[in-house]
Scaffold this motif. Structure first.
Motif, short mmCIF file in Angstrom:
data_model
loop_
_atom_site.label_atom_id
_atom_site.label_comp_id
_atom_site.label_asym_id
_atom_site.label_seq_id
_atom_site.Cartn_x
_atom_site.Cartn_y
_atom_site.Cartn_z
N GLU A 50 -9.48 0.22 -8.99
CA GLU A 50 -10.56 -0.56 -8.38
C GLU A 50 -11.05 0.12 -7.09
OE1 GLU A 50 -11.53 -5.07 -6.81
OE2 GLU A 50 -9.64 -4.66 -7.80
N LEU A 53 -12.93 3.38 -7.97
CA LEU A 53 -14.29 3.12 -8.46
C LEU A 53 -15.20 2.64 -7.33
CD1 LEU A 53 -13.50 1.45 -11.89
CD2 LEU A 53 -14.38 3.76 -11.48
N LYS A 54 -14.68 1.78 -6.47
CA LYS A 54 -15.46 1.30 -5.33
C LYS A 54 -15.92 2.46 -4.46
CE LYS A 54 -14.37 -0.89 -1.13
NZ LYS A 54 -13.42 -1.68 -0.38
N CYS A 55 -15.05 3.47 -4.33
CA CYS A 55 -15.37 4.66 -3.53
C CYS A 55 -16.11 5.71 -4.36
CB CYS A 55 -14.10 5.25 -2.94
SG CYS A 55 -13.28 4.18 -1.74
N ARG A 56 -16.48 5.36 -5.58
CA ARG A 56 -17.23 6.24 -6.49
C ARG A 56 -16.53 7.57 -6.72
NH1 ARG A 56 -20.79 2.86 -4.28
NH2 ARG A 56 -22.63 2.24 -5.44
N GLY A 57 -15.19 7.53 -6.73
CA GLY A 57 -14.42 8.74 -7.02
C GLY A 57 -14.31 9.70 -5.86
N ASN A 58 -14.81 9.33 -4.69
CA ASN A 58 -14.71 10.21 -3.53
C ASN A 58 -13.30 10.09 -2.95
OD1 ASN A 58 -14.73 11.01 -0.71
ND2 ASN A 58 -16.95 11.17 -0.92
N GLU A 61 -12.82 9.14 0.69
CA GLU A 61 -13.02 7.72 0.95
C GLU A 61 -11.82 6.90 0.49
OE1 GLU A 61 -16.79 5.94 -0.12
OE2 GLU A 61 -17.82 7.85 0.22
N GLU A 65 -9.61 4.38 2.70
CA GLU A 65 -9.47 2.99 2.27
C GLU A 65 -8.00 2.59 2.13
OE1 GLU A 65 -11.05 -0.71 0.55
OE2 GLU A 65 -12.23 0.96 1.29
#
Length: 121
Positions: A50, A53-58, A61, A65
């Motif tokens: 989750e 995905l929230k960090c768009r795979g970065n 990030e 997080e």
């Protein structure tokens, strides 16, 4: 609403979804339905997915997080990939040098340890 129990509380066998219900009109559909393999991941891995995905795979990030290092993010991602039944990527070997450099930058490796990891490649 509770999560779907995917393991039998009595014998630990995989559970099967056999009924779906509409919360609006109470229509029910019975049968044998497949569940995506991602739902079989442990709760800790689902939480990681989750955030990923929230960090768009970065990965940077995700590091921020979760408050963990780059190698830890990579290790957790590799665990999820393997839990889903996929083989580790061949590119893991080619990124070993990058991992060593990031560990050095984060103060996790000494200069000598970094050089040794780079030599082993």
């Amino acid at each position: 609403m509770a999560n779907i129990p995917l393991r039998c509380p009595s014998c630990e066998a995989a559970m099967h979804v056999t009924e779906l219900q509409c919360p609006s009109c109470d229509t029910r559909v019975q049968g044998h339905f497949s569940v995506t393999p991602i739902l079989h991941l442990p709760v800790s891995q689902l939480a990681f997915v989750e955030v990923f995905l929230k960090c768009r795979g970065n990965i940077r990030e995700v590091e921020r997080e979760l408050g963990v290092s780059y190698p830890t993010v990579r290790a957790r991602l590799d665990e999820v990939v393997q839990s889903l039944g996929y083989a580790p990527s061949k590119s893991d070997e080619s990124t070993a040098g990058l991992d060593a450099i990031r560990q050095f930058e984060n103060g996790e490796l000494s200069f000598e340890e970094t050089l040794e990891k780079l030599r082993k490649g």
